[in-house]
Design an enzyme around this catalytic site. Structure first.
Site, PDB file in Angstrom:
ATOM      1  N   LYS A   1      10.235  -4.467   0.998  1.00 25.62           N
ATOM      2  CA  LYS A   1      11.211  -4.989   0.026  1.00 25.62           C
ATOM      3  C   LYS A   1      12.013  -6.183   0.552  1.00 25.62           C
ATOM      4  CE  LYS A   1      11.411  -0.572  -2.463  1.00 25.62           C
ATOM      5  NZ  LYS A   1      10.655  -0.743  -3.694  1.00 25.62           N
TER       6      LYS A   1
ATOM      7  N   TYR B   1       9.611   9.613  -1.244  1.00 26.12           N
ATOM      8  CA  TYR B   1       8.416   8.860  -1.636  1.00 26.12           C
ATOM      9  C   TYR B   1       8.142   7.824  -0.552  1.00 26.12           C
ATOM     10  CZ  TYR B   1       5.364   5.759  -4.327  1.00 26.12           C
ATOM     11  OH  TYR B   1       4.305   4.984  -4.752  1.00 26.12           O
TER      12      TYR B   1
ATOM     13  N   ASP C   1      11.762   5.977   7.172  1.00 28.18           N
ATOM     14  CA  ASP C   1      11.221   5.074   6.153  1.00 28.18           C
ATOM     15  C   ASP C   1      12.405   4.325   5.550  1.00 28.18           C
ATOM     16  OD1 ASP C   1      10.205   3.773   4.005  1.00 28.18           O
ATOM     17  OD2 ASP C   1       9.116   5.490   3.165  1.00 28.18           O
TER      18      ASP C   1
HETATM   19  N1  HOZ Z   1       8.341   2.521  -6.156  1.00 30.96           N
HETATM   20  C1  HOZ Z   1       9.287   1.976  -7.088  1.00 30.96           C
HETATM   21  C2  HOZ Z   1      10.285   3.006  -7.482  1.00 30.96           C
HETATM   22  N2  HOZ Z   1      10.966   3.652  -6.451  1.00 30.96           N
HETATM   23  C3  HOZ Z   1       8.631   1.437  -8.342  1.00 30.96           C
HETATM   24  C4  HOZ Z   1       7.884   0.207  -8.105  1.00 30.96           C
HETATM   25  C5  HOZ Z   1       7.511  -0.546  -9.367  1.00 30.96           C
HETATM   26  O1  HOZ Z   1       7.195   0.049 -10.373  1.00 30.96           O
HETATM   27  O2  HOZ Z   1       7.555  -1.759  -9.334  1.00 30.96           O
END
Ligand code: HOZ
Length: 419
Positions: free
Chosen positions: A262, A141, A234
């Site tokens: 992050k 992802y 990534d």
């Molecule tokens: N992209 C996040 C999970 N891998 C979730 C982000 C969220 O819902 O805060």
């Protein structure tokens, strides 16, 4: 207002009552708790219930919530103004720190999210090579830009097809299973002259945690070099989590471009992409590849990010990894004693306990895990004050602030789970 009332109201105001799909807790047949505040390794919901947090904002809070140094830096920055839309000291200081800790990032550009970082890196790879196609891995992802929503992981993986993404866009996205080097080689043999880049999570973190097989990342590096394509790591999740130098330091592979997010924002919205100077200088205003952002290099986020990276340089990554392994193994053993088929994936301060008797190496295997059992486990852990990722296909995170008492309390809760 309690969580139930807030959720009812939220559903009239936001699709599914949330600003990001996973938070609706659908994948664990549940409803969200609304968070009031967080400190250290703990969260409190609006009804004052306390939780030990293993989501940690999906990764950024590696020092724990409200780390004193990070909070102080952010407060000081707020007092100097919260957004300028002009160059500032903080973005230079953070860029210098990142380029020092991740040497492959000779130059970088700050943006406001991981999604922006990956979509910009892809545009740069295309602009630099003059090629359109790229390879991504099924179950990886990279945020929600159109091109990446083909066989994406995380919550996107549960939605069939890609409504809203034009076929003309997605036709340039070539897919391969994670860890399947032969499939990648086959793409290069068929379309090598038109492949701009490979983008990969060097350790996959969005179909549960999946480690790269021996030789997989080196194989990607070699194929990119052979065919003149760009290798993009990534590292939005793995950056500053696997090591100060990220997965690339840990596995000894040098990508051409890296994306971060992050942790480098210390809990504020930040993303970043960077790499070889020669490639980065194709970005406007030096080169012709365009990307811009009003909140890019935001002074508060830069200050929090810099304070985080400074603090991390005093932290013992090896000790946290060892403690996390011991804890995750004990948690997994408890589920095995209860008759569950389990397999554990772990690296550094991230782990996934798969309800599966076979180790998970790709998205297909991740999809075959027992989601019902995970939901049962999740609900009963939440009821006992343990906040885990609300989907079996996500990672859990520990932090430098989690104590052995936190782990013991979590194991005690796990012992009471009934299937
Ligand atoms: N992209 C996040 C999970 N891998 C979730 C982000 C969220 O819902 O805060």
């Amino acid at each position: 207002m309690d969580s139930k009332s807030l959720y009812t109201k939220a559903q009239t105001l936001m699709p599914g009552g949330v600003n990001s799909p996973l938070r609706a807790c659908k994948y664990v047949n549940s409803e969200p708790v609304f968070i009031q505040n967080a400190k250290g390794a703990r969260l409190w919901d609006v009804e004052g219930r306390e939780y030990i947090d293993y989501v940690m904002s999906w990764g950024p809070m590696i020092l724990g919530h409200q780390d004193p140094a990070v909070s102080e830096a952010a407060h000081k920055a707020v007092d100097l103004g919260t957004s300028y839309g002009a160059p500032c000291y903080g973005e230079v200081a953070l860029a210098e720190e990142i380029t020092k800790l991740i040497p492959s990032m000779e130059m970088l550009r700050m943006v406001s999210s991981g999604t922006e970082a990956t979509m910009s890196a892809l545009r740069l790879a295309r602009g630099y090579t003059g090629r359109n196609k790229f390879i991504k891995f099924i179950g990886n992802y990279h945020g929600h830009a159109d091109s990446f929503l083909a066989a994406a992981g995380s919550a996107a993986g549960t939605i069939p097809g890609t409504p809203g993404v034009p076929e003309e866009v997605i036709k340039h996205t070539l897919l391969a299973h994670y860890n399947d080097l032969d499939a990648v080689r086959a793409h290069f043999e068929t379309s090598g002259d038109d492949i701009a880049c490979i983008i990969v999570e060097p350790v996959a973190g969005n179909m549960g945690l999946v480690l790269p097989r021996d030789g997989f990342l080196q194989g990607l590096r070699d194929l990119c070099t052979q065919y003149g394509a760009i290798l993009i790591f990534d590292e939005v999740i793995t950056g500053f989590r696997l090591a100060l130098g990220g997965a690339q330091e840990r596995f000894g592979i040098t990508p051409d471009l890296t994306t971060l997010g992050k942790i480098i924002g210390g809990g504020f919205p930040v993303g970043c992409y960077g790499g070889k100077r020669e490639i980065m200088e194709h970005m406007a205003p030096v080169g012709g590849v365009f990307q811009a952002g009003t909140l890019s290099g935001n002074p508060v986020a830069m200050a929090a990010g810099l304070a985080t990276l400074k603090r991390l340089q005093q932290c013992d990554y090896a000790a946290l990894e060892a403690r996390t392994r011991k804890f995750a193994e004990a948690l997994t053993a408890i589920m095995v004693e209860k008759g569950q088929a389990m397999s554990l994936a772990h690296i550094a301060s991230a782990f996934t306990m798969y309800f599966s008797k076979v180790p998970v190496t790709n998205m297909t295997e991740s999809g075959q895990c027992n989601a019902e059992a995970y939901a049962t486990y999740w609900q009963q852990m939440l009821a006992q004050g343990i906040y885990l990722a609300p989907a079996g296909f996500e990672c859990s995170f520990t932090s430098f602030i989690h104590t052995d008492e936190d782990f013991e309390q979590t194991l005690e809760a796990a012992r009471k789970v009934e299937f």
